[in-house]
Design a protein around this motif. Structure first.
Motif, short mmCIF file in Angstrom:
data_model
loop_
_atom_site.label_atom_id
_atom_site.label_comp_id
_atom_site.label_asym_id
_atom_site.label_seq_id
_atom_site.Cartn_x
_atom_site.Cartn_y
_atom_site.Cartn_z
N TRP A 1 0.89 -1.16 0.15
CA TRP A 1 -0.07 0.24 -0.01
C TRP A 1 0.82 1.33 0.07
O TRP A 1 2.10 1.10 0.58
N GLU B 1 -0.27 5.53 -0.06
CA GLU B 1 -1.03 6.53 -0.01
C GLU B 1 -0.63 7.73 0.74
O GLU B 1 0.34 8.08 1.35
N ARG C 1 -11.44 9.93 0.47
CA ARG C 1 -10.57 9.10 1.08
C ARG C 1 -9.06 9.49 0.67
O ARG C 1 -8.68 10.50 -0.08
N TRP D 1 -10.53 -1.44 -7.06
CA TRP D 1 -10.34 -2.11 -5.73
C TRP D 1 -11.29 -1.07 -4.66
O TRP D 1 -11.81 -1.65 -3.68
N ILE D 2 -11.22 0.09 -4.95
CA ILE D 2 -12.06 0.88 -4.10
C ILE D 2 -13.34 0.54 -4.29
O ILE D 2 -14.20 0.39 -3.32
N ARG D 3 -13.92 0.21 -5.55
CA ARG D 3 -15.18 -0.27 -5.86
C ARG D 3 -15.58 -1.48 -5.12
O ARG D 3 -16.72 -1.76 -4.49
N HIS E 1 -13.89 -2.68 -2.28
CA HIS E 1 -13.48 -2.83 -1.06
C HIS E 1 -14.14 -1.72 -0.18
O HIS E 1 -14.30 -2.04 1.17
N GLN E 2 -14.39 -0.65 -0.84
CA GLN E 2 -15.13 0.53 -0.29
C GLN E 2 -16.03 0.98 -1.10
O GLN E 2 -16.23 2.19 -1.72
N ASP F 1 -19.07 2.31 -0.69
CA ASP F 1 -19.75 3.53 -0.41
C ASP F 1 -18.95 4.80 -0.90
O ASP F 1 -19.47 5.78 -1.37
N VAL F 2 -17.57 4.71 -0.73
CA VAL F 2 -16.47 5.58 -1.42
C VAL F 2 -17.00 5.67 -3.00
O VAL F 2 -16.98 7.05 -3.53
N TYR F 3 -16.91 4.47 -3.24
CA TYR F 3 -17.15 4.49 -4.98
C TYR F 3 -18.56 5.06 -5.29
O TYR F 3 -18.39 5.99 -6.31
N THR G 1 -18.20 9.01 -5.14
CA THR G 1 -17.21 9.72 -5.96
C THR G 1 -17.83 10.51 -7.19
O THR G 1 -18.70 9.67 -7.78
#
Length: 510
Positions: free
Chosen positions: A43, A45, A96, A141-143, A145-146, A148-150, A153
């Motif tokens: 990772w 970030e 994020r 990956w965001i879609r 694993h996260q 809600d973030v996807y 966005t």
């Protein structure tokens, strides 16, 4: 009078703000650093709020240092780290941390996508291998694993685009950064419908495409005081840092090439069409110059290998350099000059952390081959420089094998300072090497060019050849060329012979 170009370079370690005058002269610079977070295996970030603070603080510091008023800025423009993923809401605020170029967590998304579209098709469309390194797999990956973030966005953008959105309210990117996403049709100049369909990606979450030299908005009144630039100042989008460096190095026409030598190194060209390598060894970006392309090959450890040699082999040089208040590399270069071309038959393989283009072998390892009792530290130091350069020639040969015409090699970056290394490059590459006057600021210079051209302050990209003139030309030495002509095939044969050994070492988990 509005006569200054303010260029920001959002790098991996920090943001550098630079100020250029109406003739393209570099007037001043200011740097503001930020950190990278490593929250898991593979990772990497960064917090986009830190980018914003870096842009604001470096702008204020730069204008104070240069004694320039914000009202005198003709344009704000950008270069930035590439291949990242920044999810923004409709107010241009990050949802994020940004997943940056170095992040490799999305290998599962890469494998999933490879089952839905042939990797060979991705290469032919985008000019790049299908890889977790690029933005698309990070978005997926965001879609996965996260979600809600996807779902929240508004747009997925890059580092410079995130700052531009906050400055102007407009969500845009341009071909150089778009071509590092595994989503961009390189020749059509559009987002790729087949890849988007295969990825089941919501195309509305991608930013609008503009040219690198386009004015994409103006500084909003709401942020003008905070960022230190007058409201209404034009903003030109600029480009990804690698392609801005190409323009700053004067590689803006067919036949031109440059070699960046830092911790890593790459060779890149300017061509009218992409170069698609049959073995997928190299990749192609969209160039900062509209309508051009930039085939590229990148090695992992160039200056990094020389730094390893400094730390592990050259303690006497370090101690002497400290006493003399000079660089230990200067003394290492003097030592290497005591060894002849070919280092008495000693080869060095610079694969200290695996290798990228053109080997694409994460299991490759470094080492010396041909070591005998007669070899000295001088031979070892020279072999390191020669091994790095022969590895770069593998990239060069991949281009020339596809018909690329390269007249000379421009060199930039910290490693370009060493005149011995310049001579080795000329002899190994077999073409003249041009050491440029400006080695470290080529990236911001390319961004400044895009900005100045965008608002009509600068005429066109040919101005780069006067902004960054050739300081010295090193011609190949025929005798040394002959030595390397014999050594290079051995270097290649030895690498391929060692590939099974690399695999055995990796499998042994030693």
């Amino acid at each position: 009078m509005k006569q200054y170009v303010l260029a920001h370079d959002l790098g991996t370690t920090g943001n550098k703000a630079t100020l250029y005058g109406p003739e393209g002269d570099l007037l001043s610079s200011a740097f503001y650093g930020y950190d990278t977070e490593y929250g898991g295996p593979n990772w990497a970030e960064q917090d986009p709020e830190h980018w914003w603070r870096a842009v604001c603080d470096s702008t204020h510091a730069l204008l104070r240092r240069a004694r320039v008023r914000s009202s005198e800025i003709a344009v704000v423009t950008f270069s930035g780290q590439m291949m990242g993923c920044v999810p923004l809401d409709e107010h241009a605020r990050p949802l994020r941390n940004a997943i940056i170029w170095a992040d490799q967590r999305s290998l599962e998304q890469e494998r999933w996508l490879a089952e839905r579209i042939a990797p060979a098709d991705v290469y032919r469309i985008t000019g790049h291998r299908l890889s977790a390194s690029y933005s698309l797999c990070k978005i997926l990956w965001i879609r996965d694993h996260q979600p809600d973030v996807y779902a929240a966005t508004h747009k997925f953008v890059h580092a410079k685009d995130a700052i531009v959105a906050r400055l102007t309210g407009n969500f845009v990117t341009e071909p150089t950064d778009a071509s590092g996403m595994n989503l961009y049709d390189l020749e059509a100049g559009t987002w790729s419908a087949p890849i988007i369909a295969a990825a089941q990606l919501d195309v509305d979450k991608l930013p609008d495409l503009r040219r690198s030299i386009d004015v994409v908005g103006t500084v909003l009144p709401a942020v003008a005081d905070e960022v230190g630039v007058a409201a209404g100042t034009p903003v030109v989008i600029g480009g990804g840092d690698g392609m801005c460096a190409a323009a700053g190095a004067g590689v803006v026409r067919e036949g031109a090439a440059y070699n960046y030598v830092g911790a890593s190194s790459w060779i890149a060209l300017a061509t009218p069409k992409p170069i698609f390598d049959p073995e997928y060894r190299t990749f192609t970006w969209a160039h900062l110059v509209p309508g051009l392309f930039s085939p590229c090959g990148t090695m992992q450890m160039a200056g990094g290998s020389y730094q390893w040699a400094r730390d592990q082999l050259c303690l006497p040089e370090q101690q002497a350099a400290q006493a003399l208040s000079i660089s230990p590399y200067d003394l290492m270069n003097l030592s290497a000059e005591q060894s002849p071309a070919g280092a008495h038959g000693l080869l060095f393989f610079p694969y200290l952390i695996g290798e990228r283009s053109p080997r694409w072998n994460p299991r490759a390892r470094g080492g010396f081959v041909g070591l005998t009792v007669r070899h000295t530290r001088a031979d070892m130091v020279r072999a390191v420089l020669e091994g790095i350069t022969m590895n770069l020639r593998v990239i060069l040969d991949a281009f020339t094998a596809q018909g690329a015409q390269i007249d000379a090699m421009r060199v930039i970056g910290g490693g370009a300072r060493g005149r011995l290394w310049n001579r080795i490059m000329a002899d190994v590459y077999g073409i003249p090497v041009h050491r440029l006057a400006v080695l470290q600021e080529a990236t911001s210079m390319g961004a400044a060019l895009a900005g100045g051209i965008g608002v009509g302050l600068y005429p066109d990209f040919s101005m780069s050849e006067t902004m960054n003139e050739i300081a010295e030309t090193v011609q190949p030495d025929p005798a040394n060329q002959a030595v390397y002509a014999r050594t290079y095939p051995i270097f290649e044969a030895a690498y391929h012979a060692l590939v099974p050994i690399y695999d055995m070492l990796a499998d042994a988990d030693l």
